[in-house]
Design a protein around this motif. Structure first.
Motif, PDB file in Angstrom:
ATOM      1  N   ASP A 110       0.840  -1.205   0.000  1.00 19.44           N
ATOM      2  CA  ASP A 110       0.000   0.000   0.000  1.00 19.44           C
ATOM      3  C   ASP A 110       0.871   1.250   0.000  1.00 19.44           C
ATOM      4  N   GLU A 111       1.945   1.233   0.778  1.00 22.10           N
ATOM      5  CA  GLU A 111       2.835   2.393   0.848  1.00 22.10           C
ATOM      6  C   GLU A 111       3.507   2.657  -0.501  1.00 22.10           C
ATOM      7  N   ASP A 112       3.843   1.603  -1.231  1.00 18.92           N
ATOM      8  CA  ASP A 112       4.457   1.772  -2.546  1.00 18.92           C
ATOM      9  C   ASP A 112       3.486   2.433  -3.516  1.00 18.92           C
ATOM     10  N   TRP A 113       2.208   2.031  -3.438  1.00 18.37           N
ATOM     11  CA  TRP A 113       1.212   2.657  -4.303  1.00 18.37           C
ATOM     12  C   TRP A 113       1.061   4.135  -3.965  1.00 18.37           C
ATOM     13  N   ILE A 114       1.046   4.459  -2.701  1.00 17.96           N
ATOM     14  CA  ILE A 114       0.934   5.862  -2.290  1.00 17.96           C
ATOM     15  C   ILE A 114       2.152   6.642  -2.760  1.00 17.96           C
ATOM     16  N   ARG A 115       3.323   6.047  -2.644  1.00 18.65           N
ATOM     17  CA  ARG A 115       4.548   6.705  -3.091  1.00 18.65           C
ATOM     18  C   ARG A 115       4.490   6.997  -4.599  1.00 18.65           C
ATOM     19  N   ALA A 116       3.989   6.042  -5.358  1.00 15.78           N
ATOM     20  CA  ALA A 116       3.923   6.211  -6.815  1.00 15.78           C
ATOM     21  C   ALA A 116       2.856   7.214  -7.228  1.00 15.78           C
ATOM     22  N   LEU A 117       1.669   7.110  -6.619  1.00 13.92           N
ATOM     23  CA  LEU A 117       0.547   7.933  -7.064  1.00 13.92           C
ATOM     24  C   LEU A 117       0.549   9.332  -6.454  1.00 13.92           C
ATOM     25  N   ARG A 118       0.978   9.463  -5.209  1.00 10.09           N
ATOM     26  CA  ARG A 118       1.027  10.784  -4.574  1.00 10.09           C
ATOM     27  C   ARG A 118       2.312  11.539  -4.915  1.00 10.09           C
ATOM     28  N   HIS A 119       3.399  10.799  -5.196  1.00 11.17           N
ATOM     29  CA  HIS A 119       4.703  11.459  -5.349  1.00 11.17           C
ATOM     30  C   HIS A 119       5.408  11.178  -6.680  1.00 11.17           C
ATOM     31  N   GLY A 120       4.913  10.246  -7.463  1.00 11.16           N
ATOM     32  CA  GLY A 120       5.571   9.944  -8.732  1.00 11.16           C
ATOM     33  C   GLY A 120       6.913   9.270  -8.554  1.00 11.16           C
ATOM     34  N   LEU A 121       7.048   8.492  -7.479  1.00 12.05           N
ATOM     35  CA  LEU A 121       8.328   7.871  -7.147  1.00 12.05           C
ATOM     36  C   LEU A 121       8.208   6.358  -7.095  1.00 12.05           C
ATOM     37  N   GLY A 122       9.309   5.679  -7.441  1.00 13.93           N
ATOM     38  CA  GLY A 122       9.377   4.241  -7.336  1.00 13.93           C
ATOM     39  C   GLY A 122       9.745   3.810  -5.928  1.00 13.93           C
ATOM     40  N   LYS A 123       9.897   2.509  -5.750  1.00 13.20           N
ATOM     41  CA  LYS A 123      10.212   1.975  -4.415  1.00 13.20           C
ATOM     42  C   LYS A 123      11.549   2.492  -3.895  1.00 13.20           C
ATOM     43  N   ASP A 124      12.436   2.910  -4.815  1.00 14.86           N
ATOM     44  CA  ASP A 124      13.737   3.442  -4.434  1.00 14.86           C
ATOM     45  C   ASP A 124      13.710   4.942  -4.182  1.00 14.86           C
ATOM     46  N   ASN A 125      12.512   5.532  -4.212  1.00 18.34           N
ATOM     47  CA  ASN A 125      12.325   6.979  -4.019  1.00 18.34           C
ATOM     48  C   ASN A 125      12.929   7.814  -5.144  1.00 18.34           C
TER      49      ASN A 125
END
Length: 272
Positions: free
Chosen positions: A89-104
């Protein structure tokens, strides 16, 4: 001088591509009920997720192929199958809210800047939907960027890294209720900015085979249409003047309801 210029371009684009962002991830409780799933599917359709990643979320559109002077860019397989992604879930939020991959680091050509402002309820429903898609085993070819792509990125003419356009400290409303008014139309019309620009005034063609991108504000042709005519354009693919829309206007990929289209019309009609 050209070599010096490209050297600067290369160094700066590499720095941007490999920048590691420090972001505070929002906590969202992701539902798994059928109503949220259905709502999330509609959001995925009207926000362009399905249009880019395919109906199965694995057969992504190729935005720049092997012959492109920009590089190779294809929307990824975002299911959990082989060749896809394994997201929490956190990875999805990172991608959709911030445009970032798992590596930030920034995701390439991922229009999170058009999505990150979703209400908490809509974002949670969207994640609910994408998480529940069947896994598809399909590998996406590696992305690449060529000199022209780097130059256009450096000049701000190619949106390779939308993470740069996001307010990473933004806060979000819990819910945005459907209403036939310009405010709700604005909430929906953010998706249109990817092609029609932030001003909705359009712009030049992006390739030799494409027509110029039209002005869809009140100063363009849609400003002359009635609300019902605007809705009918999306239903028929034909303008009130009798012109068939170009294939580059993918109206079938955006199954808005009549009320949603009326809201978008009101917002665009107010733009001068």
């Amino acid at each position: 001088m050209l070599l010096v210029f490209y050297g600067i371009v290369y160094v700066q684009t590499e720095a941007s591509i490999n920048k590691v962002y420090q972001v505070q991830l929002q906590h969202l409780t992701i539902p798994d009920d059928s109503a949220s799933y259905i709502a999330g599917r509609h959001i995925a359709e009207i926000r362009g997720c399905v249009g880019c990643h395919g109906a199965d979320l694995a057969t992504g559109e190729v935005f720049a192929d092997e012959s492109s002077p920009i590089g190779y860019i294809q929307a990824s397989n975002i299911t959990s199958g082989k060749g896809g992604i394994q997201y929490t879930d956190e990875d999805w939020i990172r991608a959709l809210r911030h445009g970032l991959g798992k590596d930030n680091k920034p995701l390439w050509f991922m229009p999170s800047h058009e999505i990150y402002g979703l209400s908490n309820q809509d974002m949670a429903a969207l994640i609910c939907y994408v998480k529940q898609q069947p896994p598809v085993d399909k590998a996406t070819p590696p992305k690449s960027i060529r000199p022209l792509g780097r130059i256009l990125t450096y000049l701000g003419e190619f949106p390779l890294l939308p993470a740069e356009e996001i307010d990473h400290n933004a806060t979000y409303v819990d819910d945005v209720k459907l209403a036939i008014n310009a405010d709700y139309g604005k909430y929906l019309a953010v998706t249109c900015t990817g092609c029609h620009s932030a001003s909705f005034k359009g712009g030049p063609s992006r390739s030799p085979e494409q027509p110029p991108i039209p002005d869809i504000s009140s100063t363009g042709h849609p400003g002359k249409w009635t609300q019902q005519e605007f809705v009918q354009v999306f239903r028929t693919g034909k303008t009130p003047e009798g012109r068939i829309l170009s294939k580059y206007m993918p109206i079938k990929s955006f199954p808005y309801s009549d009320d949603e289209l009326k809201s978008i019309y009101l917002f665009l009609h107010d733009l001068k």
